[in-house]
Design a protein around this motif. Structure first.
Motif, mmCIF file in Angstrom:
data_model
loop_
_atom_site.group_PDB
_atom_site.id
_atom_site.type_symbol
_atom_site.label_atom_id
_atom_site.label_comp_id
_atom_site.label_asym_id
_atom_site.label_seq_id
_atom_site.Cartn_x
_atom_site.Cartn_y
_atom_site.Cartn_z
ATOM 1 N N UNK A 114 -4.469 52.708 25.197
ATOM 2 C CA UNK A 114 -4.808 51.597 24.314
ATOM 3 C C UNK A 114 -3.562 50.821 23.924
ATOM 4 N N UNK A 115 -2.467 51.530 23.661
ATOM 5 C CA UNK A 115 -1.226 50.850 23.306
ATOM 6 C C UNK A 115 -0.710 50.030 24.475
ATOM 7 N N UNK A 116 -0.816 50.569 25.687
ATOM 8 C CA UNK A 116 -0.384 49.834 26.872
ATOM 9 C C UNK A 116 -1.259 48.606 27.094
ATOM 10 N N UNK A 117 -2.566 48.759 26.914
ATOM 11 C CA UNK A 117 -3.478 47.627 27.073
ATOM 12 C C UNK A 117 -3.181 46.542 26.048
ATOM 13 N N UNK A 118 -2.920 46.939 24.802
ATOM 14 C CA UNK A 118 -2.575 45.963 23.769
ATOM 15 C C UNK A 118 -1.283 45.233 24.102
ATOM 16 N N UNK A 119 -0.282 45.961 24.590
ATOM 17 C CA UNK A 119 0.992 45.337 24.938
ATOM 18 C C UNK A 119 0.830 44.349 26.084
ATOM 19 N N UNK A 120 0.036 44.717 27.083
ATOM 20 C CA UNK A 120 -0.183 43.815 28.219
ATOM 21 C C UNK A 120 -0.941 42.576 27.773
ATOM 22 N N UNK A 121 -1.967 42.738 26.943
ATOM 23 C CA UNK A 121 -2.725 41.582 26.469
ATOM 24 C C UNK A 121 -1.878 40.677 25.589
ATOM 25 N N UNK A 122 -1.028 41.256 24.737
ATOM 26 C CA UNK A 122 -0.150 40.440 23.908
ATOM 27 C C UNK A 122 0.834 39.652 24.763
ATOM 28 N N UNK A 123 1.402 40.299 25.762
ATOM 29 C CA UNK A 123 2.360 39.626 26.633
ATOM 30 C C UNK A 123 1.670 38.552 27.450
ATOM 31 N N UNK A 124 0.530 38.877 28.037
ATOM 32 C CA UNK A 124 -0.194 37.909 28.849
ATOM 33 C C UNK A 124 -0.711 36.765 27.991
ATOM 34 N N UNK A 125 -1.138 37.066 26.783
ATOM 35 C CA UNK A 125 -1.646 36.023 25.901
ATOM 36 C C UNK A 125 -0.592 34.978 25.574
ATOM 37 N N UNK A 126 0.623 35.419 25.316
ATOM 38 C CA UNK A 126 1.693 34.472 25.029
ATOM 39 C C UNK A 126 2.058 33.638 26.238
ATOM 40 N N UNK A 127 2.082 34.253 27.402
ATOM 41 C CA UNK A 127 2.414 33.523 28.627
ATOM 42 C C UNK A 127 1.320 32.539 28.989
#
Length: 131
Positions: free
Chosen positions: A54-67
């Motif tokens: 879940x932490x990895x998924x959140x980090x990927x979504x946060x990074x992708x969301x900003x990009x």
């Protein structure tokens, strides 16, 4: 033409292209890793593999969301609102009493400096993307 007769200069652009792609991919991986590391994820316990996922998924979504948000808000036409904008022209016609047809709907938003999210059809499709 035989391969031993072929000049080495014809292979040179391919080598540059491959090197550029490798450097670009490495830069993207480093940027994604740095952005993911910048977000402090909660530390899961030793037996909590679901928490890590879940932490990895959140980090990927946060990074992708900003990009993706940056890409959605970026002005597509760099020459918009300048005197040399090639898209700042419209052509229209009307035959008899039919509704007039013009290219303003297609080129208008781009010549006004629209971003991807502001385009008529594509803008609605980008609303489902994060960011």
């Amino acid at each position: 033409m035989a391969s031993h007769v072929r000049s080495k200069s014809s292979r040179f652009p391919r080598v540059l292209l491959r090197a550029g792609l490798v450097v670009s991919a490495a830069g993207a991986a480093l940027a994604a890793g740095g952005a993911a590391g910048a977000h402090a994820a909660p530390t899961p316990t030793a037996n909590d593999s679901g928490g890590r996922a879940a932490a990895l998924a959140d980090a990927v979504l946060d990074t992708a969301g900003g990009s993706i948000a940056t890409a959605k808000n970026l002005q597509l036409n760099p020459l918009a609102n300048t005197p040399v904008d090639p898209l700042n022209n419209t052509v229209g016609t009307q035959i008899a009493d039919f509704k007039p047809v013009s290219t303003a709907a297609a080129t208008g938003p781009l010549s006004e400096g629209a971003a991807l999210k502001d385009l008529p059809v594509v803008g609605e499709a980008t609303s489902v993307l994060p960011g």
